[in-house]
Scaffold this active site. Structure first.
Site, PDB file in Angstrom:
ATOM      1  N   GLU A 111       0.822  -1.212   0.000  1.00  0.00           N
ATOM      2  CA  GLU A 111       0.000   0.000   0.000  1.00  0.00           C
ATOM      3  C   GLU A 111       0.855   1.261   0.000  1.00  0.00           C
ATOM      4  O   GLU A 111       0.460   2.280  -0.583  1.00  0.00           O
ATOM      5  CB  GLU A 111      -0.952  -0.039   1.195  1.00  0.00           C
ATOM      6  CG  GLU A 111      -2.013  -1.124   1.029  1.00  0.00           C
ATOM      7  CD  GLU A 111      -2.901  -1.304   2.235  1.00  0.00           C
ATOM      8  OE1 GLU A 111      -4.123  -1.140   2.113  1.00  0.00           O
ATOM      9  OE2 GLU A 111      -2.360  -1.628   3.318  1.00  0.00           O
ATOM     10  N   GLU A 131      -3.892  -9.567   3.631  1.00  0.00           N
ATOM     11  CA  GLU A 131      -4.640  -9.267   4.854  1.00  0.00           C
ATOM     12  C   GLU A 131      -5.801 -10.223   5.113  1.00  0.00           C
ATOM     13  O   GLU A 131      -6.092 -10.574   6.263  1.00  0.00           O
ATOM     14  CB  GLU A 131      -5.164  -7.825   4.820  1.00  0.00           C
ATOM     15  CG  GLU A 131      -4.110  -6.769   5.164  1.00  0.00           C
ATOM     16  CD  GLU A 131      -3.298  -6.325   3.984  1.00  0.00           C
ATOM     17  OE1 GLU A 131      -2.600  -5.301   4.101  1.00  0.00           O
ATOM     18  OE2 GLU A 131      -3.331  -6.996   2.919  1.00  0.00           O
TER      19      GLU A 131
END
Length: 257
Positions: A111, A131
């Site tokens: 990210e 995740e």
């Protein structure tokens, strides 16, 4: 008593600021101190007239493994007010940023790379948003940035499976600007940054702003909204210098005003 290394290092190379995540023993995972230091480095990049662009990289042969889970379990929140996770996820720099990726860019590390404007990656680098395998969401921008950068269905597969994305495949999908040999990501990113830094700093900054902000502009309002960004640059000393340098067949001398 052993001195604790700075979690982030900065170095100026001409008009380029190199920002290095410096926690190789934790695969450059982000804790509170690292997040704060990244945010401060981006503030410095934006504030200084002698800098045009930044390069973000990681020490020790890897980019970033994401959030430091040990620090998270100890109660730390690796965010910066107004900037978000890692001091970059919610608000990056106003000037362009290049991610120079070696090794892993996983979870929050991916990210961070997605929050940059360009990505240079080693052939052996690996990206991923795992995740969902940990009962979490990629909450630092990955869920909306990745589908903007690669085709929707490919993004959804990566997000929902948590599978890894090898750098050569990322390049095929258009995510990576330059794919280079292992160990050469920073050098290649610097070459690209220096090419960009040869251009007028006000124009480079303004171009990034228009591209970033115009995603949400209705087409019938786009030129009107662009005008207050465009017009000061058009009337700048640098714009006149660019025209003079072209007609006089010489390199321009930018002043940033």
């Amino acid at each position: 008593m052993t001195a604790v290394a700075d979690p982030v290092l900065t170095e100026q190379r001409g008009r380029v600021l190199v920002v290095t995540l410096n926690r190789p023993e934790r695969r450059n995972a982000i804790d509170e101190a690292a997040a704060t230091a990244i945010g401060a480095a981006l503030d410095d990049l934006d504030a200084r007239d002698d800098l045009t662009i930044g390069v973000l990289t990681g020490a020790g042969g890897t980019f970033c493994a994401g959030m430091d889970l040990k620090a998270f379990l100890a109660g730390e929140r690796p965010t910066v007010p107004g900037r978000g996770f890692a001091g970059i996820a919610e608000r990056s720099s106003e000037k362009p940023l290049i991610a120079a990726v070696e090794g892993y860019a996983l979870a929050g590390g991916f990210e961070i790379a997605l929050a940059c404007d360009l990505i240079v990656a080693a052939e052996t680098a690996t990206f991923g948003l795992p995740e969902v395998r940990r009962g979490l969401l990629a909450g630092a921008g990955g869920l909306f940035r990745l589908p903007e950068r690669i085709p929707y269905h490919h993004a959804m597969e990566l997000i929902l499976t948590g599978d890894m994305l090898p750098a050569p495949r990322a390049a095929e999908l258009g995510l990576v600007n330059r794919l280079v040999a292992e160990g050469a990501a920073l050098e290649s990113a610097l070459e690209l940054a220096e090419r960009i830094a040869e251009n007028a700093p006000l124009a480079v900054r303004g171009a990034k702003r228009v591209v970033a902000e115009s995603r949400d502009w209705p087409m019938e309002e786009a030129f009107e909204r662009q005008f207050p960004i465009y017009e000061p640059i058009r009337n700048s000393e640098d714009a006149r210098e660019g025209a003079r340098a072209f007609t006089e067949k010489r390199p321009p001398e930018w002043r940033g005003r």
